[in-house]
Motif scaffolding. Structure first.
Motif: not given
Length: 127
Positions: A5-8, A23-29, A111-127
């Motif tokens: 679960v991503e946030s911020g 955030a994830t489960s204690k086992h995964t973490f 990337m191929h080392e990774y599995a189980y992806w979060g839903q993503g969180t948008q970051v926008t930086v304005s100039s």
């Protein structure tokens, strides 16, 4: 089933800061290294940062070195990506992921080392 679960994310002016949490489960973490990737519109997903089990090792993409840090909050089973001195080119959807197939001590940047992806969180930086 592994859940991340991503946030911020949000909108910030260039030069500003944001902190992303995953955030994830204690086992995964406690079992795996963790990483952050990002994907800008029209571009491929790219590595940003990774941190190993018990924070033994961490790595950052060259494009964010000196500006971003990655850490683990053991009390909250959370991986934190602190982003400072943000630039418009940092605008992307940021994804947290579990380094299931690489080294738990020193997770890699591919990337191929990774599995189980979060839903993503948008970051926008304005100039």
């Amino acid at each position: 089933q592994v859940r991340l679960v991503e946030s911020g994310g949000g909108l910030v002016q260039a030069g500003g800061s944001l902190s992303l949490s995953c955030a994830t489960s204690k086992h995964t973490f406690d079992t795996f290294g963790m990483g952050w990737f990002r994907q800008a519109p029209g571009k491929e997903r790219e590595f940003v940062a990774a941190i190993g089990w018990k924070s033994i090792n961490s790595k950052l993409a060259d494009s964010v070195k000196g500006r971003f840090t990655i850490s683990r909050d053991n009390a909250k089973n959370t991986v934190v990506l602190q982003m400072n001195s943000l630039k418009p080119e940092d605008t992307a959807v940021y994804y947290c992921a579990v380094n299931k197939y690489g080294s738990a001590w020193s997770p890699g940047s591919v990337m191929h080392e990774y599995a189980y992806w979060g839903q993503g969180t948008q970051v926008t930086v304005s100039s």
